[in-house]
Design a protein around this motif. Sequence first.
Motif, PDB file in Angstrom:
ATOM      1  N   LEU A  57       1.286  -5.234  -4.667  1.00  0.00           N
ATOM      2  CA  LEU A  57       1.220  -6.627  -4.760  1.00  0.00           C
ATOM      3  C   LEU A  57       0.026  -6.976  -6.015  1.00  0.00           C
ATOM      4  O   LEU A  57       0.063  -8.045  -6.612  1.00  0.00           O
ATOM      5  CB  LEU A  57       1.106  -7.401  -3.812  1.00  0.00           C
ATOM      6  N   GLY A  64       2.370  -9.040  -7.694  1.00  0.00           N
ATOM      7  CA  GLY A  64       3.679  -8.299  -7.383  1.00  0.00           C
ATOM      8  C   GLY A  64       4.803  -9.222  -7.199  1.00  0.00           C
ATOM      9  O   GLY A  64       5.815  -8.714  -7.409  1.00  0.00           O
ATOM     10  N   ASN A  65       4.346 -10.200  -6.359  1.00  0.00           N
ATOM     11  CA  ASN A  65       5.752 -11.165  -5.954  1.00  0.00           C
ATOM     12  C   ASN A  65       6.391 -11.829  -7.011  1.00  0.00           C
ATOM     13  O   ASN A  65       7.710 -11.913  -7.090  1.00  0.00           O
ATOM     14  CB  ASN A  65       4.962 -12.248  -5.002  1.00  0.00           C
ATOM     15  N   LEU A  68       8.456  -8.901  -8.207  1.00  0.00           N
ATOM     16  CA  LEU A  68       9.613  -8.668  -7.510  1.00  0.00           C
ATOM     17  C   LEU A  68      10.875  -9.944  -7.909  1.00  0.00           C
ATOM     18  O   LEU A  68      12.098  -9.598  -7.675  1.00  0.00           O
ATOM     19  CB  LEU A  68       9.189  -8.964  -5.962  1.00  0.00           C
ATOM     20  N   VAL A  81       7.501  -2.483  -0.728  1.00  0.00           N
ATOM     21  CA  VAL A  81       6.330  -3.141  -1.084  1.00  0.00           C
ATOM     22  C   VAL A  81       5.038  -2.389  -0.267  1.00  0.00           C
ATOM     23  O   VAL A  81       5.174  -1.917   0.980  1.00  0.00           O
ATOM     24  CB  VAL A  81       5.903  -4.599  -0.560  1.00  0.00           C
ATOM     25  N   SER A  83       0.874  -2.486   0.181  1.00  0.00           N
ATOM     26  CA  SER A  83      -0.163  -3.285  -0.236  1.00  0.00           C
ATOM     27  C   SER A  83      -1.098  -3.483   0.687  1.00  0.00           C
ATOM     28  O   SER A  83      -0.902  -3.169   1.844  1.00  0.00           O
ATOM     29  CB  SER A  83       0.420  -4.675  -0.345  1.00  0.00           C
ATOM     30  N   ALA A  94       6.812 -11.656   0.859  1.00  0.00           N
ATOM     31  CA  ALA A  94       7.587 -10.599   0.065  1.00  0.00           C
ATOM     32  C   ALA A  94       9.065 -10.418   0.713  1.00  0.00           C
ATOM     33  O   ALA A  94       9.745  -9.856  -0.376  1.00  0.00           O
ATOM     34  CB  ALA A  94       6.826  -9.297   0.116  1.00  0.00           C
ATOM     35  N   ALA A  99      12.097  -7.872  -0.860  1.00  0.00           N
ATOM     36  CA  ALA A  99      11.564  -6.727  -0.537  1.00  0.00           C
ATOM     37  C   ALA A  99      12.431  -6.215   0.404  1.00  0.00           C
ATOM     38  O   ALA A  99      13.023  -7.059   1.233  1.00  0.00           O
ATOM     39  CB  ALA A  99      10.235  -6.793  -0.321  1.00  0.00           C
ATOM     40  N   TYR A 102       7.937  -3.237   4.155  1.00  0.00           N
ATOM     41  CA  TYR A 102       6.746  -3.362   3.550  1.00  0.00           C
ATOM     42  C   TYR A 102       5.862  -2.749   4.436  1.00  0.00           C
ATOM     43  O   TYR A 102       5.807  -2.644   5.602  1.00  0.00           O
ATOM     44  CB  TYR A 102       6.281  -5.104   3.997  1.00  0.00           C
TER      45      TYR A 102
END
Length: 235
Positions: A57, A64-65, A68, A81, A83, A94, A99, A102
């Motif tokens: 991210l 990063g969002n 995405l 993801v 992060s 996310a 995503a 995570y």
Amino acid sequence: MSADPRRVLVIDDEPQIIRFLKIALQSEGYDVITAATGADGIRAAALQQPALIVLDLGLPDMDGNEVLQRLREWSDTPVLVLSVRAREEDKVKALDAGAHDYVTKPFGIQEFMARVRVLLRQRPASALGGTTAEAQASATIGEITFDFALRKIHLRDEELHLSRKEYALLTLLARHVDQVITQQVLLEEVWGKVHRHDSHYLRILIGRLRQKLGDDPANPRYIRTEQGVGYRLMS
């Protein structure tokens, strides 16, 4: 270029993380491509058509969002993801943005590789991260058998008698097996957008499903709670 089922794109600007992931992924036969910026990552996703994207991210050129969100405008490729952001709201944001999973840094490589294998077993089919069950008439998960055409669910050959919402919730989880679905998404899908914050509805229904499945909340076989984020049905 067609998608290679063993191709993984890593979008991360930390050289040590990239080296670490390349060694781990290549040791299990994956073809690894890398990008150090969001823009390069989006370009690589379009040109290389990976089967999975690992996304940090904190990128130098964009969040990063945002990467995405831009990917989700045209791609259903699973995104994992990776992060340092460990806050609940970061995870929810996310996952709600598309995503599929995570993982928080620092992370254990064995867990990371297990999650990679899960995502690569699945074929994306929707913004929720649909699996092949999305288009199937039936599916078997552990000792649970789903007949989507007849709207029947059996546990060890015994039909489960579920309410309409219990059926909707369990089949939603089943169609996205091994993937986290956030509380907000589950509430919107089963109860509607006006109930997106009524998390107590979800807790009650999950409790009922666990009782009918004989699932121990402290050591679940099927429905796993991702604390503060949502739930996943485990294969």
